[in-house]
Write an enzyme that holds these catalytic residues in place. Structure first.
Site, PDB file in Angstrom:
ATOM      1  CD  GLU A  59      22.918 -19.537  20.760  1.00  0.00           C
ATOM      2  OE1 GLU A  59      22.060 -19.809  21.617  1.00  0.00           O
ATOM      3  OE2 GLU A  59      23.723 -18.602  20.890  1.00  0.00           O
TER       4      GLU A  59
ATOM      5  CG  ASP B 262      18.317 -23.894  29.646  1.00  0.00           C
ATOM      6  OD1 ASP B 262      18.872 -22.902  29.149  1.00  0.00           O
ATOM      7  OD2 ASP B 262      18.654 -25.059  29.398  1.00  0.00           O
TER       8      ASP B 262
END
Length: 263
Positions: free
Chosen positions: A49, A60
């Site tokens: 990823e 995040d």
């Protein structure tokens, strides 16, 4: 069949679980990042990823936010992220790459142009965290028409009414976010994850990979026991952020991969 489809078919045939590693493209700089990415397959990574740096990464946690900031400050762009993938593909034609990020940089570039360039660079799938299923016509459907997998996130709050909508146009695999909140903020618990994985698999004939909160080889093994695979991001990115050498980062990744593969 994409590289992602091929990889999961092979893993299933071999009776193995997938280990997926997330790194931020360009962190701490392009050259070091490319060296890390090139070393991931030999460290046991089945799917890479590749984070696309963005100025407002709302999903995040601090570790990955800081990685994005470092990458942006080092001059990383969408173009350079594609360049990095292309450079990786010169030596590796089989390891799948999923680009993970936010819609704004893609929209700014132009969806059709981006998809053509991503495909050409060797990207196999996309995870775009701020595009809900209601927006499938924006990117999801064009991406799949271009031959890319579009991978959706399911969470503990994705109830049985919502789940079919989330899974409707998902391909490649389902990314189960094992905790609510931002990345790296808590630990995944296998006892909670197992029933959720079973629930998702009953609704979609796709592998279910679990991420968010996996940070040790033991945890990697425990989650792999109840899912089709495990994703580790913040723990790896944290090592890069601490200035560890590429070899030390990859050695840590190998311990996590070995945990998942020991099941």
């Amino acid at each position: 069949m994409t590289r992602i489809d091929d990889k999961f078919a092979q893993l299933a045939k071999d009776g193995k679980k997938a280990f997926v590693a997330y790194v931020m493209a360009g962190d701490p700089n392009y050259e070091t990042s490319l060296e890390v990415v090139k070393g991931l397959p030999a460290a046991g990574v089945d799917v890479i990823e590749l984070g696309l740096p963005f100025t407002d990464p709302m999903a995040d946690g601090p570790t990955i936010q800081l990685a994005g900031q470092r990458a942006l400050e080092a001059g990383m762009t969408l173009q350079k992220t594609l360049d990095l993938a292309r450079a990786f593909r010169k030596d590796d034609q089989t390891t799948p790459i999923v680009m993970m990020g936010y819609y704004n940089p893609i929209y700014s570039r132009g969806v059709d142009r981006f998809l053509a360039e991503a495909k050409d660079a060797g990207i196999d799938g996309l995870i775009v965290v701020d595009l809900p299923p209601e927006e499938d016509s924006e990117l999801c459907l064009p991406a799949q028409a271009a031959g890319l997998n579009f991978i959706r996130l399911a969470t503990p709050t994705t109830d049985d009414k919502r789940l079919p909508r989330v899974l409707q146009n998902t391909s490649g695999f389902v990314y189960y976010v094992s905790i609510t909140g931002i990345t790296g903020a808590a630990e995944a618990q296998a006892v909670d994850v197992g029933p959720e994985v079973a629930r998702i698999k009953s609704a979609a004939a796709l592998p279910v990979i679990v991420g968010f909160g996996v940070n040790t080889p033991e945890k990697s093994k425990a989650i792999a026991e109840v899912a089709d695979g495990v994703v580790v991001g913040s723990a790896i990115v944290g090592k890069i952020g601490a200035g560890q050498s590429v070899s030390d980062v990859l050695a840590f990744v190998k311990t996590l991969a070995d945990g998942a593969h020991s099941v």
